[in-house]
Design a protein around this motif. Structure first.
Motif, PDB file in Angstrom:
ATOM      1  N   TYR A 124       0.810  -1.213   0.000  1.00 48.83           N
ATOM      2  CA  TYR A 124       0.000   0.000   0.000  1.00 48.83           C
ATOM      3  C   TYR A 124       0.851   1.274   0.000  1.00 48.83           C
ATOM      4  O   TYR A 124       1.907   1.331   0.606  1.00 48.83           O
ATOM      5  CB  TYR A 124      -0.940   0.008   1.205  1.00 48.83           C
ATOM      6  CG  TYR A 124      -1.927  -1.146   1.158  1.00 48.83           C
ATOM      7  CD1 TYR A 124      -3.125  -1.028   0.469  1.00 48.83           C
ATOM      8  CD2 TYR A 124      -1.633  -2.366   1.767  1.00 48.83           C
ATOM      9  CE1 TYR A 124      -4.018  -2.084   0.398  1.00 48.83           C
ATOM     10  CE2 TYR A 124      -2.523  -3.429   1.705  1.00 48.83           C
ATOM     11  CZ  TYR A 124      -3.706  -3.286   1.009  1.00 48.83           C
ATOM     12  OH  TYR A 124      -4.578  -4.332   0.929  1.00 48.83           O
ATOM     13  N   ALA A 125       0.321   2.289  -0.669  1.00 43.47           N
ATOM     14  CA  ALA A 125       0.940   3.614  -0.643  1.00 43.47           C
ATOM     15  C   ALA A 125       0.362   4.461   0.478  1.00 43.47           C
ATOM     16  O   ALA A 125       0.939   5.473   0.870  1.00 43.47           O
ATOM     17  CB  ALA A 125       0.726   4.332  -1.988  1.00 43.47           C
ATOM     18  N   SER A 126      -0.812   4.070   0.984  1.00 43.16           N
ATOM     19  CA  SER A 126      -1.477   4.842   2.031  1.00 43.16           C
ATOM     20  C   SER A 126      -2.338   3.908   2.869  1.00 43.16           C
ATOM     21  O   SER A 126      -2.896   2.941   2.353  1.00 43.16           O
ATOM     22  CB  SER A 126      -2.340   5.945   1.407  1.00 43.16           C
ATOM     23  OG  SER A 126      -3.090   6.629   2.397  1.00 43.16           O
ATOM     24  N   PHE A 177      -4.905   8.219   5.080  1.00 40.80           N
ATOM     25  CA  PHE A 177      -6.063   8.905   4.516  1.00 40.80           C
ATOM     26  C   PHE A 177      -7.245   8.760   5.460  1.00 40.80           C
ATOM     27  O   PHE A 177      -7.694   7.649   5.736  1.00 40.80           O
ATOM     28  CB  PHE A 177      -6.384   8.300   3.140  1.00 40.80           C
ATOM     29  CG  PHE A 177      -7.596   8.901   2.456  1.00 40.80           C
ATOM     30  CD1 PHE A 177      -7.890  10.244   2.573  1.00 40.80           C
ATOM     31  CD2 PHE A 177      -8.423   8.102   1.679  1.00 40.80           C
ATOM     32  CE1 PHE A 177      -8.988  10.796   1.939  1.00 40.80           C
ATOM     33  CE2 PHE A 177      -9.525   8.638   1.027  1.00 40.80           C
ATOM     34  CZ  PHE A 177      -9.818   9.991   1.163  1.00 40.80           C
ATOM     35  N   PHE A 178      -7.729   9.876   5.988  1.00 38.59           N
ATOM     36  CA  PHE A 178      -8.974   9.874   6.750  1.00 38.59           C
ATOM     37  C   PHE A 178     -10.120   9.861   5.740  1.00 38.59           C
ATOM     38  O   PHE A 178     -10.390  10.860   5.076  1.00 38.59           O
ATOM     39  CB  PHE A 178      -9.040  11.101   7.654  1.00 38.59           C
ATOM     40  CG  PHE A 178      -8.255  10.961   8.927  1.00 38.59           C
ATOM     41  CD1 PHE A 178      -8.901  10.809  10.140  1.00 38.59           C
ATOM     42  CD2 PHE A 178      -6.858  10.973   8.908  1.00 38.59           C
ATOM     43  CE1 PHE A 178      -8.185  10.674  11.323  1.00 38.59           C
ATOM     44  CE2 PHE A 178      -6.131  10.836  10.074  1.00 38.59           C
ATOM     45  CZ  PHE A 178      -6.786  10.684  11.286  1.00 38.59           C
ATOM     46  N   VAL A 179     -10.793   8.706   5.633  1.00 38.01           N
ATOM     47  CA  VAL A 179     -11.710   8.477   4.518  1.00 38.01           C
ATOM     48  C   VAL A 179     -13.100   9.067   4.738  1.00 38.01           C
ATOM     49  O   VAL A 179     -14.018   8.823   3.952  1.00 38.01           O
ATOM     50  CB  VAL A 179     -11.847   6.963   4.225  1.00 38.01           C
ATOM     51  CG1 VAL A 179     -10.509   6.362   3.867  1.00 38.01           C
ATOM     52  CG2 VAL A 179     -12.457   6.236   5.427  1.00 38.01           C
ATOM     53  N   ASP A 180     -13.274   9.861   5.774  1.00 40.21           N
ATOM     54  CA  ASP A 180     -14.567  10.504   6.039  1.00 40.21           C
ATOM     55  C   ASP A 180     -15.041  11.258   4.804  1.00 40.21           C
ATOM     56  O   ASP A 180     -14.255  11.929   4.130  1.00 40.21           O
ATOM     57  CB  ASP A 180     -14.437  11.495   7.193  1.00 40.21           C
ATOM     58  CG  ASP A 180     -13.867  10.860   8.447  1.00 40.21           C
ATOM     59  OD1 ASP A 180     -12.891  10.103   8.333  1.00 40.21           O
ATOM     60  OD2 ASP A 180     -14.388  11.136   9.525  1.00 40.21           O
ATOM     61  N   PHE A 210      -1.149  13.255   6.843  1.00 37.88           N
ATOM     62  CA  PHE A 210      -2.541  12.867   6.686  1.00 37.88           C
ATOM     63  C   PHE A 210      -3.173  13.630   5.520  1.00 37.88           C
ATOM     64  O   PHE A 210      -2.747  14.731   5.186  1.00 37.88           O
ATOM     65  CB  PHE A 210      -3.347  13.192   7.953  1.00 37.88           C
ATOM     66  CG  PHE A 210      -2.849  12.539   9.210  1.00 37.88           C
ATOM     67  CD1 PHE A 210      -2.396  11.224   9.197  1.00 37.88           C
ATOM     68  CD2 PHE A 210      -2.838  13.229  10.419  1.00 37.88           C
ATOM     69  CE1 PHE A 210      -1.942  10.613  10.357  1.00 37.88           C
ATOM     70  CE2 PHE A 210      -2.402  12.629  11.584  1.00 37.88           C
ATOM     71  CZ  PHE A 210      -1.943  11.323  11.558  1.00 37.88           C
ATOM     72  N   ASN A 211      -4.208  13.045   4.934  1.00 36.24           N
ATOM     73  CA  ASN A 211      -5.069  13.775   4.005  1.00 36.24           C
ATOM     74  C   ASN A 211      -6.493  13.301   4.188  1.00 36.24           C
ATOM     75  O   ASN A 211      -6.750  12.273   4.825  1.00 36.24           O
ATOM     76  CB  ASN A 211      -4.615  13.609   2.548  1.00 36.24           C
ATOM     77  CG  ASN A 211      -4.701  12.182   2.076  1.00 36.24           C
ATOM     78  OD1 ASN A 211      -4.244  11.267   2.742  1.00 36.24           O
ATOM     79  ND2 ASN A 211      -5.262  11.969   0.910  1.00 36.24           N
ATOM     80  N   THR A 212      -7.455  14.057   3.654  1.00 34.97           N
ATOM     81  CA  THR A 212      -8.849  13.761   3.936  1.00 34.97           C
ATOM     82  C   THR A 212      -9.757  14.437   2.932  1.00 34.97           C
ATOM     83  O   THR A 212      -9.309  14.990   1.925  1.00 34.97           O
ATOM     84  CB  THR A 212      -9.204  14.215   5.371  1.00 34.97           C
ATOM     85  OG1 THR A 212     -10.493  13.710   5.722  1.00 34.97           O
ATOM     86  CG2 THR A 212      -9.207  15.725   5.490  1.00 34.97           C
ATOM     87  N   GLU A 213     -11.077  14.395   3.213  1.00 28.51           N
ATOM     88  CA  GLU A 213     -12.096  15.072   2.410  1.00 28.51           C
ATOM     89  C   GLU A 213     -12.864  16.027   3.315  1.00 28.51           C
ATOM     90  O   GLU A 213     -13.110  15.731   4.481  1.00 28.51           O
ATOM     91  CB  GLU A 213     -13.073  14.060   1.797  1.00 28.51           C
ATOM     92  CG  GLU A 213     -12.401  12.997   0.953  1.00 28.51           C
ATOM     93  CD  GLU A 213     -13.392  11.979   0.400  1.00 28.51           C
ATOM     94  OE1 GLU A 213     -14.522  12.383   0.042  1.00 28.51           O
ATOM     95  OE2 GLU A 213     -13.052  10.789   0.341  1.00 28.51           O
TER      96      GLU A 213
END
Length: 452
Positions: A124-126, A177-180, A210-213
């Motif tokens: 996995y990359a993330s 990745f915070f998948v929210d 981190f990244n997210t939506e």
């Protein structure tokens, strides 16, 4: 959430193959899938039945379309925290029903930490973490509220820290990745509980990005953006959808109305959060001018990773019901909103519609315009506080980039110009410029293969 005494094996067919020996090993196959993975899910179900294996299915695809899968033995639909326990009890008592469903929403503060030890993290990359479910907005084309409701439910900060610790102990140091669907749906909990806990956690560990939506109103809260940056967030995906106010009103995207969207994007970028965004063409109010307006917006805003799709109507959405009543549905949606297909009959001439869409992709992902957009973004972007850790694999990746893009690629001139420009103007973003060059190369290949 499965019984601890069960022997479990995870096969993620995104990164590995499902082998015959896996099917021979198992008593049951539990399958979860997104709509975009429909064809793969059908193939797996067929293989399981050929191996005389019982199939239990759940997740968004089956919650929306379980009637289409006649060979599945049991459906555990909606949120598994509620529907899995009665299925397991009935299974233990040899009286399991075919369908388990609920209209209720789970208390995700009772959700256990995933068994990350079942996954091969090297593939996995993330990594992914879910903090909340639900979204306070109700966009016509979106099925998030039909799946998870409009009242955001959050896990505790302790739960999230436990999940981070679980794969950190396994050696993971890459992005998370915070998948929210909308991380800022509950700002109070985010600012008072989660972000302070993440800031502390980052100080006590090797930092992880981190990244997210989130929704565009993130730009209204300077304190929230500062805290997100301190906590390690360096990118956020936002549903821009369209610069056209009539289109926003039509799809009930009220959170995007009456705003200077370009300036909002710049404010978020200046806070150290790269804006990635989704765009849609095909609203009833769209005219042929929308294609150029989308291009102009994307280029001017400096949104490097722009996901543009034709409007589709997922089952369970207000859009689906409206177009069904109007006789404007073309069957099932693909689940891939960037493959150039749609399951609706647009008000615009279909040839004009599809050609205009292709023109957007040709323009924004042409090397000249794509690399120009990176420079527009770099002029605004504040360097994030948390950086990904350097690994030896990055050196190998760099050599591959130099060969495939810098030497063999059609974009090699623009690639070297960008590296030179970045070296003089934003040297600290040199590694990011290489990363974005890789993204652009990928976007062009996928667009040419599936759409253009």
């Amino acid at each position: 959430m499965l019984p601890p005494e069960w022997s479990k094996r995870l096969v993620d067919v995104n990164v590995t193959r499902l082998k015959d020996e896996d099917l021979l090993w198992a008593d049951y196959a539990f399958i979860s899938s997104m709509v975009i993975q429909r064809t793969s899910a059908q193939q797996i179900i067929r293989r399981c039945k050929e191996a005389n294996l019982k199939v239990v299915a759940g997740g968004p695809l089956f919650t929306s379309e379980h009637e289409q899968f006649e060979h599945v033995d049991h459906f555990v639909l909606n949120e598994a925290e509620l529907t899995l326990p009665p299925f397991l009890e009935d299974l233990n008592n040899n009286c399991a029903r075919r369908i388990y469903t609920t209209s209720q929403f789970a208390d995700i503060q009772e959700t256990p930490t995933p068994l990350w030890e079942l996954a091969d993290l090297r593939q996995y990359a993330s990594m992914s973490i879910q903090y909340s479910r639900g979204c306070p907005y109700h966009c016509e084309f979106c099925n998030v509220t039909s799946l998870f409701g409009r009242r955001p439910r959050t896990k505790t900060a302790e739960q999230i820290i436990a999940e981070l610790d679980s794969f950190y102990r396994m050696g993971w140091r890459g992005p998370v990745f915070f998948v929210d669907d909308n991380l800022i749906g509950s700002k109070k909990n985010l600012k008072e509980e989660l972000l302070p806990a993440l800031i502390t956690w980052q100080k006590e560990h090797v930092p992880i990005p981190f990244n997210t939506e989130a929704s565009i109103n993130l730009a209204d809260d300077d304190d929230l953006m500062r805290m997100m940056s301190e906590a390690g967030f360096d990118a956020v995906f936002i549903g821009i959808e369209t610069p056209d106010t009539d289109g926003l009103a039509e799809c009930n995207k009220k959170q995007n109305k009456n705003r200077n969207l370009i300036e909002d994007v710049r404010r978020i970028q200046r806070a150290g959060l790269q804006v990635q965004a989704g765009f849609i063409v095909g609203f009833d109010s769209d005219t042929p001018s929308i294609f150029q307006r989308q291009i102009d917006f994307i280029q001017k805003s400096g949104i490097v990773s722009a996901m543009i799709g034709l409007l589709q109507a997922p089952a369970g959405t207000k859009l689906y019901e409206r177009l069904k009543q109007e006789g404007r549905l073309l069957g099932q949606m693909s689940g891939d909103n960037v493959d150039g297909t749609t399951n609706i009959i647009p008000t615009m001439d279909m040839d004009t519609f599809q050609e205009g869409y292709k023109n957007i992709l040709r323009y924004i992902y042409s090397p000249e315009n794509y690399y120009q957009r990176i420079k527009t973004f770099f002029r605004e972007y504040k360097m994030p506080k948390v950086k990904a850790q350097f690994e030896f694999s990055h050196i190998l990746a760099l050599f591959r980039v130099i060969y495939h893009i810098g030497i063999m690629g059609n974009e090699r001139t623009q690639f070297w110009k960008l590296l030179l420009w970045t070296s003089f103007h934003r040297r600290e973003l040199l590694s990011l410029s290489v990363t974005l060059a890789i993204y652009g190369h990928h976007f062009r290949k996928i667009s040419e293969l599936h759409v253009l």
